[in-house]
Design a protein around this motif. Structure first.
Motif, PDB file in Angstrom:
ATOM      1  N   VAL A 143      40.514  23.390 -96.169  1.00  0.00           N
ATOM      2  CA  VAL A 143      39.048  23.788 -96.197  1.00  0.00           C
ATOM      3  C   VAL A 143      38.602  22.298 -96.728  1.00  0.00           C
ATOM      4  O   VAL A 143      37.730  22.159 -96.058  1.00  0.00           O
ATOM      5  N   ARG A 144      38.846  22.558 -97.877  1.00  0.00           N
ATOM      6  CA  ARG A 144      38.136  21.583 -98.740  1.00  0.00           C
ATOM      7  C   ARG A 144      37.452  19.752 -98.229  1.00  0.00           C
ATOM      8  O   ARG A 144      36.854  19.373 -98.733  1.00  0.00           O
ATOM      9  N   THR A 145      38.778  19.659 -97.838  1.00  0.00           N
ATOM     10  CA  THR A 145      38.986  18.419 -97.792  1.00  0.00           C
ATOM     11  C   THR A 145      38.655  17.632 -96.654  1.00  0.00           C
ATOM     12  O   THR A 145      37.870  16.952 -96.263  1.00  0.00           O
ATOM     13  N   GLU A 146      38.855  18.580 -95.482  1.00  0.00           N
ATOM     14  CA  GLU A 146      37.516  18.220 -94.216  1.00  0.00           C
ATOM     15  C   GLU A 146      36.678  18.438 -94.504  1.00  0.00           C
ATOM     16  O   GLU A 146      35.103  18.048 -93.962  1.00  0.00           O
ATOM     17  N   MET A 147      35.545  19.585 -95.058  1.00  0.00           N
ATOM     18  CA  MET A 147      34.177  19.301 -95.859  1.00  0.00           C
ATOM     19  C   MET A 147      33.421  18.652 -96.130  1.00  0.00           C
ATOM     20  O   MET A 147      32.428  17.849 -95.764  1.00  0.00           O
ATOM     21  N   VAL A 148      34.791  17.479 -97.032  1.00  0.00           N
ATOM     22  CA  VAL A 148      34.074  16.425 -98.169  1.00  0.00           C
ATOM     23  C   VAL A 148      33.986  15.062 -96.949  1.00  0.00           C
ATOM     24  O   VAL A 148      32.834  14.700 -96.992  1.00  0.00           O
ATOM     25  N   LYS A 149      34.699  15.283 -95.864  1.00  0.00           N
ATOM     26  CA  LYS A 149      34.723  14.429 -95.037  1.00  0.00           C
ATOM     27  C   LYS A 149      33.448  14.181 -94.001  1.00  0.00           C
ATOM     28  O   LYS A 149      32.847  13.605 -94.501  1.00  0.00           O
ATOM     29  N   MET A 150      33.410  15.227 -93.828  1.00  0.00           N
ATOM     30  CA  MET A 150      32.171  15.707 -93.419  1.00  0.00           C
ATOM     31  C   MET A 150      30.853  15.662 -94.198  1.00  0.00           C
ATOM     32  O   MET A 150      29.473  14.715 -93.651  1.00  0.00           O
ATOM     33  N   MET A 151      30.666  15.663 -94.984  1.00  0.00           N
ATOM     34  CA  MET A 151      29.395  16.142 -95.920  1.00  0.00           C
ATOM     35  C   MET A 151      29.300  14.634 -96.749  1.00  0.00           C
ATOM     36  O   MET A 151      28.137  13.512 -96.685  1.00  0.00           O
ATOM     37  N   ALA A 152      30.804  14.028 -96.363  1.00  0.00           N
ATOM     38  CA  ALA A 152      30.239  12.603 -96.857  1.00  0.00           C
ATOM     39  C   ALA A 152      29.788  11.576 -95.394  1.00  0.00           C
ATOM     40  O   ALA A 152      29.635  10.310 -95.688  1.00  0.00           O
ATOM     41  N   GLY A 153      30.254  11.756 -94.175  1.00  0.00           N
ATOM     42  CA  GLY A 153      29.432  11.233 -93.229  1.00  0.00           C
ATOM     43  C   GLY A 153      28.310  10.827 -92.995  1.00  0.00           C
ATOM     44  O   GLY A 153      27.701  11.628 -93.411  1.00  0.00           O
ATOM     45  N   PRO A 154      27.821  10.448 -91.800  1.00  0.00           N
ATOM     46  CA  PRO A 154      26.483   9.797 -91.566  1.00  0.00           C
ATOM     47  C   PRO A 154      25.462  10.929 -90.728  1.00  0.00           C
ATOM     48  O   PRO A 154      24.611  10.748 -90.966  1.00  0.00           O
ATOM     49  N   HIS A 155      26.527  12.377 -90.102  1.00  0.00           N
ATOM     50  CA  HIS A 155      25.774  13.318 -89.839  1.00  0.00           C
ATOM     51  C   HIS A 155      25.544  14.891 -90.794  1.00  0.00           C
ATOM     52  O   HIS A 155      25.913  15.331 -89.609  1.00  0.00           O
ATOM     53  N   PRO A 156      25.575  14.999 -92.037  1.00  0.00           N
ATOM     54  CA  PRO A 156      26.247  16.386 -92.394  1.00  0.00           C
ATOM     55  C   PRO A 156      25.707  17.343 -91.900  1.00  0.00           C
ATOM     56  O   PRO A 156      25.825  18.868 -91.772  1.00  0.00           O
ATOM     57  N   LEU A 157      24.086  17.356 -91.581  1.00  0.00           N
ATOM     58  CA  LEU A 157      23.573  18.512 -90.638  1.00  0.00           C
ATOM     59  C   LEU A 157      24.174  18.919 -89.496  1.00  0.00           C
ATOM     60  O   LEU A 157      23.805  19.857 -89.518  1.00  0.00           O
ATOM     61  N   ARG A 158      24.402  18.063 -88.322  1.00  0.00           N
ATOM     62  CA  ARG A 158      25.152  18.024 -87.413  1.00  0.00           C
ATOM     63  C   ARG A 158      26.604  19.309 -87.513  1.00  0.00           C
ATOM     64  O   ARG A 158      25.705  20.278 -87.232  1.00  0.00           O
ATOM     65  N   GLY A 159      26.876  19.267 -89.070  1.00  0.00           N
ATOM     66  CA  GLY A 159      28.396  19.395 -89.065  1.00  0.00           C
ATOM     67  C   GLY A 159      27.464  20.970 -89.699  1.00  0.00           C
ATOM     68  O   GLY A 159      27.962  22.566 -89.531  1.00  0.00           O
ATOM     69  N   LEU A 160      26.829  20.441 -90.730  1.00  0.00           N
ATOM     70  CA  LEU A 160      25.909  22.379 -91.253  1.00  0.00           C
ATOM     71  C   LEU A 160      25.497  23.205 -90.171  1.00  0.00           C
ATOM     72  O   LEU A 160      25.969  24.837 -90.654  1.00  0.00           O
ATOM     73  N   GLU A 161      24.576  22.666 -89.196  1.00  0.00           N
ATOM     74  CA  GLU A 161      24.583  23.600 -88.018  1.00  0.00           C
ATOM     75  C   GLU A 161      25.478  24.086 -86.954  1.00  0.00           C
ATOM     76  O   GLU A 161      25.118  25.576 -87.021  1.00  0.00           O
ATOM     77  N   SER A 184      22.535   8.862 -99.839  1.00  0.00           N
ATOM     78  CA  SER A 184      24.203   8.608 -99.541  1.00  0.00           C
ATOM     79  C   SER A 184      24.430   7.291-100.275  1.00  0.00           C
ATOM     80  O   SER A 184      24.267   7.246-101.431  1.00  0.00           O
ATOM     81  N   GLY A 185      25.229   6.625 -99.552  1.00  0.00           N
ATOM     82  CA  GLY A 185      26.222   5.486-100.470  1.00  0.00           C
ATOM     83  C   GLY A 185      26.457   6.629-101.439  1.00  0.00           C
ATOM     84  O   GLY A 185      27.260   7.220-101.452  1.00  0.00           O
ATOM     85  N   VAL A 186      26.050   5.711-102.440  1.00  0.00           N
ATOM     86  CA  VAL A 186      26.450   5.980-104.203  1.00  0.00           C
ATOM     87  C   VAL A 186      26.657   7.753-104.238  1.00  0.00           C
ATOM     88  O   VAL A 186      26.464   8.584-105.555  1.00  0.00           O
ATOM     89  N   ASN A 187      25.065   7.747-103.749  1.00  0.00           N
ATOM     90  CA  ASN A 187      24.519   9.226-104.323  1.00  0.00           C
ATOM     91  C   ASN A 187      25.586  10.661-103.484  1.00  0.00           C
ATOM     92  O   ASN A 187      24.824  11.576-102.768  1.00  0.00           O
ATOM     93  N   VAL A 188      26.257   9.898-102.486  1.00  0.00           N
ATOM     94  CA  VAL A 188      27.071  11.153-101.523  1.00  0.00           C
ATOM     95  C   VAL A 188      26.767  11.926-102.425  1.00  0.00           C
ATOM     96  O   VAL A 188      27.023  13.485-101.503  1.00  0.00           O
ATOM     97  N   LEU A 189      27.820  12.522-103.137  1.00  0.00           N
ATOM     98  CA  LEU A 189      28.212  13.710-103.957  1.00  0.00           C
ATOM     99  C   LEU A 189      26.715  14.357-104.072  1.00  0.00           C
ATOM    100  O   LEU A 189      27.095  15.852-104.347  1.00  0.00           O
ATOM    101  N   SER A 194      30.731  16.526 -86.129  1.00  0.00           N
ATOM    102  CA  SER A 194      29.185  15.717 -86.959  1.00  0.00           C
ATOM    103  C   SER A 194      29.931  14.685 -87.420  1.00  0.00           C
ATOM    104  O   SER A 194      28.686  13.710 -86.883  1.00  0.00           O
ATOM    105  N   VAL A 195      30.901  13.770 -87.847  1.00  0.00           N
ATOM    106  CA  VAL A 195      30.592  12.475 -88.313  1.00  0.00           C
ATOM    107  C   VAL A 195      30.549  11.796 -87.259  1.00  0.00           C
ATOM    108  O   VAL A 195      29.883  10.671 -87.254  1.00  0.00           O
ATOM    109  N   PHE A 196      31.076  12.281 -85.698  1.00  0.00           N
ATOM    110  CA  PHE A 196      31.033  11.284 -84.650  1.00  0.00           C
ATOM    111  C   PHE A 196      29.383  11.026 -83.869  1.00  0.00           C
ATOM    112  O   PHE A 196      29.595  10.320 -82.940  1.00  0.00           O
ATOM    113  N   ASP A 197      29.163  12.907 -84.459  1.00  0.00           N
ATOM    114  CA  ASP A 197      27.087  13.005 -83.726  1.00  0.00           C
ATOM    115  C   ASP A 197      27.781  13.181 -81.963  1.00  0.00           C
ATOM    116  O   ASP A 197      27.519  12.667 -80.927  1.00  0.00           O
TER     117      ASP A 197
END
Length: 430
Positions: free
Chosen positions: A201-219, A251-256, A172-175
């Motif tokens: 699990v949460r740690t990995e998911m948080v990193k994924m969701m904060a990355g540039p391509h979260p949709l890729r990971g979710l898919e 993204s950015g400050v709104n990533v949460l 996800s992060v690297f696409d």
């Protein structure tokens, strides 16, 4: 070695550590993520080191060090204010609970050490001269954008099941693409995720969701159904893809807030979302921030059920801000324009939603008070004024004063607030 993606002083200090080890006759390399990220052109945040020196030999060489994991061969060395994990070449065997090796054996060959690592792109080591040790084709996989397990994927995932989520996170992060055998093993062994603690699990998911391509990971998570097998499972079929597609606009400050949008797409109500995030070990602050948006959304849905005029909408919005907090209200205003139209709403209800969104920021700005401490009168003042003992009545009265003052029906002045107290008490006694 000239690093281009790392703080120059950190690079210099880490090289000093390698140099000292080399001067004493030991092999030493930068290893793993720092080498990978330098090759990818990504910022390098930490620099791990691996060496043929034993932990005891490392501690003899460096005066300023911490024995962070001697049983696994790790010593943290401080040099120039920077901390570097220095780990002895090792192999691992007999993993417990699909996550921890029960036996660690120190070895002298860097290639044996790299063989225990998860993915080829992480099984890279580099010496002070910039020469890269790459026995498993990690550089080629980086160039061709593949995530591939070192050796047999079934074995790597069996050793530590969290690697399955790391696989998805890296893709996800690297696409990147996931190699066929690696993906096949992930799907086959996903039930092993039940052994992994939710904080990991949460740690990995948080990193994924904060990355540039979260949709890729979710898919990828949806296709593999991996999250159905964790301790606090989530089922992909409940999520609305029409809502999810908006997630990368935050993204950015709104990533949460991506988490808020994710839960909205899964049609979670606030209480259900709160319970899930607790199981996922989110911090109280993050959990309240994420679910605050859902609370505002639910209250707004209640408001638009009744056809209210502009004045009543303003009052209801201000009451919502007092109930949910300023941050939740601001977050809802950021997410609301991203959401597709709700087909279940009537045309009049949809117009009310638009009216609220168009005016809410101005209504919020008009509020003179937000919390009880903002009022120019205290509970003690009221008790003294009425010569009464405290009780639940006082809390209700204070909330009334806050609400009426925030709306603007009462001025935030001691005299006006005192007069309102007298009026409410008189009405209650009538």
């Amino acid at each position: 070695m000239q690093w281009t993606k790392v703080d120059p002083e950190m690079a210099r200090q880490s090289e000093e550590v390698l140099l000292k080890l080399n001067e004493e006759g030991y092999d030493a390399f930068w290893v793993g993520g720092c080498v990978r990220d330098e090759l990818l052109g990504r910022s390098v945040d930490d620099m791990d080191i691996t060496t043929s020196a034993s932990p005891e030999q490392v501690m003899e060489l460096f005066a300023d060090c911490i024995p962070t994991g001697l049983q696994h061969g790790t010593v943290t060395v401080r040099s120039g204010g920077y901390f570097f994990e220095v780990t002895t070449f090792r192999t691992e065997s007999e993993y417990k609970d699909n996550r921890r090796p029960s036996e660690v054996r120190f070895v002298k060959d860097i290639k044996e050490d790299l063989q225990r690592r998860d993915f080829t792109m992480n099984a890279l080591a580099m010496d002070r001269n910039g020469k890269i040790v790459d026995p498993f084709g990690g550089q080629a996989d980086i160039r061709e954008e593949w995530i591939r397990c070192v050796g047999a994927a079934n074995e790597r995932f069996g050793e530590d099941a969290l690697r399955m989520l790391r696989c998805v996170r890296f893709a996800s992060v690297f696409d990147f693409k996931i190699a066929y055998n690696t993906w096949k093993a992930l799907v086959k062994q996903r039930d092993l995720l039940q052994h992994i603690a939710m904080e990991r699990v949460r740690t990995e998911m948080v990193k994924m969701m904060a990355g540039p391509h979260p949709l890729r990971g979710l898919e990828l998570l949806s296709r593999s159904r991996a999250l159905e097998f964790i301790k606090a499972p989530v089922y992909g079929e409940r999520f609305d893809k029409n809502v999810l597609v908006c997630i990368e606009q935050l993204s950015g400050v709104n990533v949460l807030l991506r988490w808020s949008l994710l839960l909205i797409s899964g049609q979670y109500i606030r209480e259900e979302a709160d319970a899930l995030l607790r199981k996922w070990t989110f911090s109280n602050d993050d959990r309240l921030r994420i679910t605050g948006v859902l609370q505002v959304k639910e209250l707004m849905k209640t408001v638009i059920r009744d056809n209210k005029d502009q004045r009543m909408l303003r009052s209801e919005w201000i009451i919502t801000v007092l109930t949910c907090g300023r941050q939740a209200a601001e977050d809802w205003l950021k997410i609301q324009p991203l959401l597709p139209s709700d087909s279940s709403l009537s045309a009049s209800a949809e117009k009310l939603y638009q009216d609220i969104y168009a005016n809410a920021a101005e209504w919020s700005q008009s509020m003179k008070v937000h919390e009880l401490k903002d009022l120019e009168i205290t509970g003690e003042n009221i008790l003294e004024q009425l010569q009464r003992k405290g009780g639940p009545w006082l809390g209700q009265l204070m909330k009334h004063l806050l609400r009426e003052t925030a709306i603007g029906n009462i001025a935030n002045q001691r005299e006006a607030l005192t007069a309102e107290v007298k009026r409410v008490v008189a009405d209650d006694q009538a």
